[in-house]
Design a protein around this motif. Structure first.
Motif, PDB file in Angstrom:
ATOM      1  N   CYS A 150      -3.264   7.586   2.347  1.00 35.20           N
ATOM      2  CA  CYS A 150      -3.391   8.206   1.023  1.00 35.20           C
ATOM      3  C   CYS A 150      -4.749   7.944   0.394  1.00 35.20           C
ATOM      4  O   CYS A 150      -5.149   8.664  -0.506  1.00 35.20           O
ATOM      5  CB  CYS A 150      -2.317   7.679   0.068  1.00 35.20           C
ATOM      6  SG  CYS A 150      -0.667   8.223   0.468  1.00 35.20           S
ATOM      7  N   LYS A 164      11.627  -3.749  -1.723  1.00 37.89           N
ATOM      8  CA  LYS A 164      10.767  -2.580  -1.540  1.00 37.89           C
ATOM      9  C   LYS A 164       9.705  -2.892  -0.500  1.00 37.89           C
ATOM     10  O   LYS A 164       9.196  -4.003  -0.430  1.00 37.89           O
ATOM     11  CB  LYS A 164      10.105  -2.211  -2.869  1.00 37.89           C
ATOM     12  CG  LYS A 164       9.230  -0.988  -2.786  1.00 37.89           C
ATOM     13  CD  LYS A 164       8.647  -0.608  -4.136  1.00 37.89           C
ATOM     14  CE  LYS A 164       7.793   0.633  -3.984  1.00 37.89           C
ATOM     15  NZ  LYS A 164       7.307   1.110  -5.268  1.00 37.89           N
ATOM     16  N   LYS A 165       9.379  -1.881   0.337  1.00 39.12           N
ATOM     17  CA  LYS A 165       8.371  -2.048   1.377  1.00 39.12           C
ATOM     18  C   LYS A 165       7.175  -1.153   1.081  1.00 39.12           C
ATOM     19  O   LYS A 165       7.335  -0.014   0.675  1.00 39.12           O
ATOM     20  CB  LYS A 165       8.951  -1.709   2.739  1.00 39.12           C
ATOM     21  CG  LYS A 165      10.044  -2.670   3.169  1.00 39.12           C
ATOM     22  CD  LYS A 165      10.541  -2.360   4.553  1.00 39.12           C
ATOM     23  CE  LYS A 165      11.682  -3.256   4.937  1.00 39.12           C
ATOM     24  NZ  LYS A 165      11.302  -4.548   5.394  1.00 39.12           N
ATOM     25  N   LEU A 166       5.983  -1.697   1.288  1.00 39.13           N
ATOM     26  CA  LEU A 166       4.736  -0.971   1.097  1.00 39.13           C
ATOM     27  C   LEU A 166       3.970  -0.999   2.406  1.00 39.13           C
ATOM     28  O   LEU A 166       3.894  -2.035   3.063  1.00 39.13           O
ATOM     29  CB  LEU A 166       3.891  -1.626   0.008  1.00 39.13           C
ATOM     30  CG  LEU A 166       4.532  -1.789  -1.365  1.00 39.13           C
ATOM     31  CD1 LEU A 166       3.665  -2.672  -2.241  1.00 39.13           C
ATOM     32  CD2 LEU A 166       4.722  -0.442  -2.004  1.00 39.13           C
ATOM     33  N   ILE A 167       3.391   0.139   2.799  1.00 39.10           N
ATOM     34  CA  ILE A 167       2.571   0.205   4.002  1.00 39.10           C
ATOM     35  C   ILE A 167       1.132   0.398   3.548  1.00 39.10           C
ATOM     36  O   ILE A 167       0.835   1.328   2.792  1.00 39.10           O
ATOM     37  CB  ILE A 167       3.017   1.355   4.922  1.00 39.10           C
ATOM     38  CG1 ILE A 167       4.481   1.168   5.306  1.00 39.10           C
ATOM     39  CG2 ILE A 167       2.146   1.401   6.171  1.00 39.10           C
ATOM     40  CD1 ILE A 167       5.074   2.329   6.082  1.00 39.10           C
ATOM     41  N   VAL A 168       0.260  -0.494   4.000  1.00 32.47           N
ATOM     42  CA  VAL A 168      -1.128  -0.493   3.534  1.00 32.47           C
ATOM     43  C   VAL A 168      -2.096  -0.405   4.708  1.00 32.47           C
ATOM     44  O   VAL A 168      -1.743  -0.696   5.846  1.00 32.47           O
ATOM     45  CB  VAL A 168      -1.433  -1.745   2.685  1.00 32.47           C
ATOM     46  CG1 VAL A 168      -0.560  -1.789   1.444  1.00 32.47           C
ATOM     47  CG2 VAL A 168      -1.276  -3.016   3.491  1.00 32.47           C
ATOM     48  N   LEU A 192      -1.495  -4.984  -6.632  1.00 37.01           N
ATOM     49  CA  LEU A 192      -0.178  -5.576  -6.387  1.00 37.01           C
ATOM     50  C   LEU A 192      -0.151  -7.005  -6.910  1.00 37.01           C
ATOM     51  O   LEU A 192      -1.093  -7.775  -6.686  1.00 37.01           O
ATOM     52  CB  LEU A 192       0.106  -5.573  -4.877  1.00 37.01           C
ATOM     53  CG  LEU A 192       1.394  -6.240  -4.410  1.00 37.01           C
ATOM     54  CD1 LEU A 192       2.620  -5.504  -4.949  1.00 37.01           C
ATOM     55  CD2 LEU A 192       1.433  -6.291  -2.893  1.00 37.01           C
ATOM     56  N   ARG A 194      -3.061   2.275  -0.011  1.00 34.92           N
ATOM     57  CA  ARG A 194      -1.890   2.844   0.668  1.00 34.92           C
ATOM     58  C   ARG A 194      -2.321   3.525   1.958  1.00 34.92           C
ATOM     59  O   ARG A 194      -3.356   4.175   2.015  1.00 34.92           O
ATOM     60  CB  ARG A 194      -1.188   3.864  -0.216  1.00 34.92           C
ATOM     61  CG  ARG A 194      -0.543   3.262  -1.416  1.00 34.92           C
ATOM     62  CD  ARG A 194       0.264   4.309  -2.181  1.00 34.92           C
ATOM     63  NE  ARG A 194       0.556   3.834  -3.502  1.00 34.92           N
ATOM     64  CZ  ARG A 194       1.567   3.018  -3.801  1.00 34.92           C
ATOM     65  NH1 ARG A 194       2.362   2.614  -2.842  1.00 34.92           N
ATOM     66  NH2 ARG A 194       1.761   2.610  -5.036  1.00 34.92           N
ATOM     67  N   VAL A 209       2.984  -3.880   6.912  1.00 37.69           N
ATOM     68  CA  VAL A 209       4.126  -3.633   6.029  1.00 37.69           C
ATOM     69  C   VAL A 209       4.322  -4.863   5.156  1.00 37.69           C
ATOM     70  O   VAL A 209       4.502  -5.970   5.659  1.00 37.69           O
ATOM     71  CB  VAL A 209       5.413  -3.349   6.833  1.00 37.69           C
ATOM     72  CG1 VAL A 209       6.583  -3.107   5.888  1.00 37.69           C
ATOM     73  CG2 VAL A 209       5.214  -2.170   7.780  1.00 37.69           C
ATOM     74  N   THR A 228       6.707  -6.548   2.389  1.00 39.47           N
ATOM     75  CA  THR A 228       8.031  -6.508   1.774  1.00 39.47           C
ATOM     76  C   THR A 228       7.982  -7.354   0.514  1.00 39.47           C
ATOM     77  O   THR A 228       7.533  -8.503   0.534  1.00 39.47           O
ATOM     78  CB  THR A 228       9.101  -7.059   2.732  1.00 39.47           C
ATOM     79  OG1 THR A 228       9.056  -6.312   3.958  1.00 39.47           O
ATOM     80  CG2 THR A 228      10.496  -6.934   2.117  1.00 39.47           C
ATOM     81  N   LEU A 229       8.438  -6.762  -0.584  1.00 38.26           N
ATOM     82  CA  LEU A 229       8.438  -7.448  -1.876  1.00 38.26           C
ATOM     83  C   LEU A 229       9.761  -8.170  -2.088  1.00 38.26           C
ATOM     84  O   LEU A 229      10.749  -7.906  -1.399  1.00 38.26           O
ATOM     85  CB  LEU A 229       8.190  -6.433  -2.997  1.00 38.26           C
ATOM     86  CG  LEU A 229       6.944  -5.560  -2.831  1.00 38.26           C
ATOM     87  CD1 LEU A 229       6.823  -4.609  -4.009  1.00 38.26           C
ATOM     88  CD2 LEU A 229       5.693  -6.396  -2.662  1.00 38.26           C
TER      89      LEU A 229
END
Length: 64
Positions: A9, A37-41, A15, A6, A30, A32-33
């Motif tokens: 973090c 839902k969006k995840l920023i890695v 995933l 993440r 970014v 997008t699933l």
């Protein structure tokens, strides 16, 4: 499953690569699933794609 980090973090998570709909760099990566839902890695878009491809190769290798 692919291991990612993440953004800001330093928390690793795993995933399910099968539920990724899109990957964008804006400039953060970014994901997008399929659920929306969006995840920023921290990983780059190219790195995420490489990990997904490695994951899928590993799965199909077992079917031969």
């Amino acid at each position: 499953m692919i291991r990612l980090t993440r953004l800001k973090c330093d928390d690793d998570f795993v995933l399910n690569a099968e539920i990724i709909e899109t990957i964008e760099e804006t400039p953060d990566t970014v994901i997008t699933l399929t659920s929306g839902k969006k995840l920023i890695v921290e990983e780059s878009m190219d790195e995420v794609v490489r990990r997904v491809m490695d994951y899928r190769r590993a799965i199909f290798r077992n079917f031969r």
